[in-house]
Each structure stands twice: as structure tokens, then as C-alpha cells.
Design an enzyme around this catalytic site. Sequence first.
Site, PDB file in Angstrom:
ATOM      1  CD  GLU A 126      -2.884   1.337   0.203  1.00 37.95           C
ATOM      2  OE1 GLU A 126      -2.471   2.101  -0.822  1.00 37.95           O
ATOM      3  OE2 GLU A 126      -3.773   0.546   0.021  1.00 37.95           O
ATOM      4  CG  ASP A 198       9.677   8.867  -6.505  1.00 34.77           C
ATOM      5  OD1 ASP A 198      10.087   7.848  -6.128  1.00 34.77           O
ATOM      6  OD2 ASP A 198       8.944   9.642  -5.808  1.00 34.77           O
ATOM      7  CE  LYS A 202       5.863   7.966  -4.938  1.00 30.14           C
ATOM      8  NZ  LYS A 202       5.869   9.220  -4.322  1.00 30.14           N
ATOM      9  N   GLY A 317       5.837  10.677   4.832  1.00 28.75           N
ATOM     10  CA  GLY A 317       6.105  11.225   6.339  1.00 28.75           C
ATOM     11  C   GLY A 317       6.302   9.592   6.930  1.00 28.75           C
TER      12      GLY A 317
END
Lengths: 337, 337
Positions: A126, A198, A202, A317
Site C-alpha cells: 500500500e 519517482d 508510482k 512522512g
Amino acid sequence: LGQIERQQESLRNTRHIDVRIRGILNSRQMLFADHDLPAQWRSRLNASRSEADLQTFAQAIRERHLPNSVVVDCTATNDPVHLYEKLLASGISIVAANKRANASSQKLYDRLRLAQRRGGSQFLYETNVGAGLPLIGTVHDLNATGDAVHRIEGTLSGTLSYLFNSLKEGTRFSSIVQDAQRRGFTEPDPREDLNGLDVARKLLILARECGYRLELRDITVTPAVPSRFMRARSVKEFLRSLTQLDDWFEQKRKDAARRGMVLRYIASLDHGKADVAVREVDATHPAYGLTGSDVLVAITTKHYAASPLIIRGPGAGADVTAAGVFADILRARDRDR
Amino acid sequence: LGQIERQQESLRNTRHIDVRIRGILNSRQMLFADHDLPAQWRSRLNASRSEADLQTFAQAIRERHLPNSVVVDCTATNDPVHLYEKLLASGISIVAANKRANASSQKLYDRLRLAQRRGGSQFLYETNVGAGLPLIGTVHDLNATGDAVHRIEGTLSGTLSYLFNSLKEGTRFSSIVQDAQRRGFTEPDPREDLNGLDVARKLLILARECGYRLELRDITVTPAVPSRFMRARSVKEFLRSLTQLDDWFEQKRKDAARRGMVLRYIASLDHGKADVAVREVDATHPAYGLTGSDVLVAITTKHYAASPLIIRGPGAGADVTAAGVFADILRARDRDR
């Protein structure tokens, strides 16, 4: 590990789930436990005399024949990826924050799914896109239930989202990048963000989750700054050279504003065609109102046709990524048996 | 059933999941199959001589001792809810689109979780709130991984979202409601939408998923129109009486607009305090830009503190609700064994 430790008792008592950490490996050492790693695993790991060796680590896990084994890969390197196939095939599930496996060749992608099915194990990731935001799981469910994803559009990088959301009257692109780099919001070399690779990785992972078969090279990637700037010899030189772009970006921003639009770095998948580039979006576009480093994904499908399914929020984060990995671990136990 | 039928082969081939429909019951008849219901289940069910009886149905399922049994409740009544506890305790999972069980007493809520844990079964109900949008699962994961939900805010009813999103200069509230009722966007009696109870039930379910223990009566519900209007003797009379509110709503809308705000019917959970009412929201509020009948939920937690996790999209509709139920069925198999 901190999150797991704090939840262990609650999970045991209220959900009858007994999560135990049986081994841990960093780039230097490794450590095993017969029951569960103690709270002082950090000092124990540092004091461990077992030199880190992925093969030995994987071997040790397989030999223990523990029920519901899950190997968690929180690296960003290719090394552990080489072990996935064998682990999955032997019934050990993998939870990966590491996106290398899924962004590699379609061939490896297929082999891992085959190994997983053979082993009756789970492969969950995930956090590959948008950290803890429920993106992969949502696309997985849409696909599994026979919905067809027509379009995915969004900002997939918190860093690039931040840079473009900050672009306003009176700001300078070079200062925004320099400031973000200094505050650690970008990679040490901001070109690794600005080159768009990047984001493309994704998008590739999301596209494959939709059932599309494609390679990274099938995605048209236009870097956030003209590619000649990427060739600077050092980070310092690169950051300095960006000032040459300030007027160009200001003009682009102004032109867009005149049309009621803003600039966003958008990843787009449209009926299998994938590209990544700076785009102008108007007030009706879900990315228009983005602020800070929020990311956003809008999914248009056969069922979500008139209005897309939109997921938005902090896409990076440590806390939210760890929580996403933790949720995958809980999901991994025993589902396909 | 149509979605399952269309996906059966693909699930078998690509995911090694064999979904079979072994029994079906509507308000009149019921039908069982030894292997899998044929494509013509509809005509067979209509021709079935077995009169619908929930007790017999549940008994029949339990007696078959099938591995990975899932009972799916797509009703909106209390009748099947009485069977949940026994089914869950005997290892049979339940997927419910029906929100009656979760919006009932906290005592029943707790008993069902206990039965589920005893039976090693699953109780899944993603479609209780926002149809196919990944809301319940997301809150579940946040809670399971030890994040703390501080605040949930959103529009939980597609119907009320539509009514308030349509309120613009030159529109009249009464016409919007009358038109929506005629087109079937509201319940046959629109008061069932406007009284806010359905929204309160959804908020209750979200709050309990966060770990808060509360009853429906603990939620402060302010109906979307003053409650004296709710007492009309018929739907027709009610719809006619709404014209008395047009000026009042127009004034409210104008006052809000002067402050740069719009009216939305907002459900809010703030550190356990829950209420539902018409609110003014400004341009920084995620519900400000809502259009059509989209619903939206913004979740602020310990980890999602600076910026909330936001999920938005169509929160009603047969296709997306069925897909949500289907995804729950796939999730239900065997997870807790």
C-alpha cells in the site's frame, strides 16, 4: 516497530491478533528472537554479532516454518527484492514499502504474482504510492470486482506538489526549491524529485494494479524543469542554475493565471496511456485547490464515471508510512489459505 | 450477483478465488444450490416453492459447514440482523450493506464483535457509509495501527449533498427538493433525508469504528429544515410547505456568500462529540468545492494532523454499492483463521 510495540497488547486483547517480531536486519547487523524481540531491540541489534546477510536471514525465516510469516521490506534498494520470489513461493508473505519490485520489469511483476499464488502467500505494498493513503487497496478492489479503471490523474509526489502549490505571485521557483532542499523536503539532490522518475514509477505501479501491462519506458516523462538543467555537475551548481528559470516559470504561472488556471505536476493514466508532466489545471480540476505537500489521486472508472473517486492527503512522512506498512502486516495474515 | 457472475472466471484463473453462490433469499422465496447458482437464478428463485424464512435459511447455511461461508445482507431492515450473532459465532462471516446492526445499540455492537471473535469469522460493512468509497476500511486501519482519530468531518448523504450543492443564486430550495424528489434522488418522502437521521446513523458507525462508544441519541441532530416542517400530514403537504422556507434559505445563502462561504449539511465528530447540522464552510474547507451528489469525508488524526486524509466521490448508486459489497466478500474469506 514502535507502532507495533504500542499496539501489541490492544491487538491481542481486542482483535485476537498476536503480532511478534521474530527477526530484524539492517544494513549492518541482524538479530533473531525465539519468541518476540524485546523492547530494547535497538541496542540488541547494535550489539549483535551476526553480520547482516539477506540470504541467511531469508533462509532462517523459511526454516522456522512459522505460520503467518510476513517479511517487511522498508528499504529502498534492489537487494531484498531478489529474495521476494522464493519467500512468496514458500508461503511467506511480503509487505513492501520498497517500490523497486513493482516498478521493475513486467516480467518480474508477473513472476512475483505467480510465486504468491503458488505459495498461498500475500504480497502487499500500500505504501508504494501515497504512503498511508488507501490508493493501492482501492484500485485493487476496483479491479478485483470487475470495475474498469479508465483514468487515473493526480499528483503523486508530496515534494513536487509542495513546489508547485507554493508557486504564487511574488515567489521565485529557484527560491522555493532551494528552501525546500535546505529544509529536507526534497531529496539531497532535488533533481531526483524534479526529473519525474519517482512519479513515473508510482504511476507505473498504479497502472499495473489496474491490470495494464507496461514498462517504465512506456511512460512519457517530462521533467519538472527542462532536461538541460539536469546536467549540472553538482547540486550546488544545479540549484544556482535554477535562477535562470525564474522568469520562465513566472511567465508560465501568469499565463495560466490569466486563464484561471494553476500549474501542477500531474501524473496521468488514460485508457492505458501514461504520462507525467507539468500541466495547467482549472478550478474544476481536483488538483486545483491542493495546498502544502498534499497529494491527490482521482480515479475514473466504469462505475465512477460521472464523478471520480478522489483520495487526498499527506502522501509522505514516517508516521503515516509506518502505519500503512503496519496495516498491510495485519492484512497479510493468512488471507489466501 | 451480476458482478460476481461476470468476475467468477477471472477470479478463479488469476487469483485462485472460487466464489460460489450457494443460496439466495428475498422477501418472498428462497433457493439453494449444491454447487453454484446457475445464471438463471432470478427465474429459478421466482419459481422456487420454498417460502422465504430467515431462520431456516441461516440454519441451512450452518448445517452445511462450508469453509469460508459468507452471508450477505443487502436489505435495509432489522429482520436479518437478529441472525448475525449466531452466524458470526458459528464461524460464518457477514457482509452487510444493511447498516441497521451497526447503528443500533452499543450493546448489540459489542455482542457482534464478541461473536465474531469467538467464531473466527469476519463482519464487514464498507458500504454502510459512502457506498463503495473506502471509508470504513480506512478508519479501521487507522484504529488498528494505533493512530487516534481526532476529527471526522464531511457530508455523508449524497442526497443532502446534492440539495445543498444546488443552492445557488436564482434557485429556490423548495424547487430543488421537489425536483430531486420527482427524479428519485430523495427517498419517496424527502423528510427521511432532510431529518438528518440517516446521516447521524452513518456518523455513529464511523465514530464507533474509531473506537468511541456512543448511542444514536448522543448525536446532536439538527434537521436540514426546521423541525416544525417535518410535521406535515403528507409528502405533498410537506413539499408545498417548503416554499415558506425559500426566502429564509436564500437569506442564509446570501449571508454566507457575503462572508465567502457556502451552506453544507455537515456531519462532525470532534474528539468523540458528534453532531449533524447545516453549516457555513469557507473556501479552505474540503466540502466547499463539492458538486453534484458527491460525498466527502475529511479525517484528522494523530498522524494526519497538519492536513487531513480526504476521501470524496459518489457515495450512492447500485453499481458502486454492489462493488463495495463484492470487495467485502473477497476480503471476508478466511482472514481470521
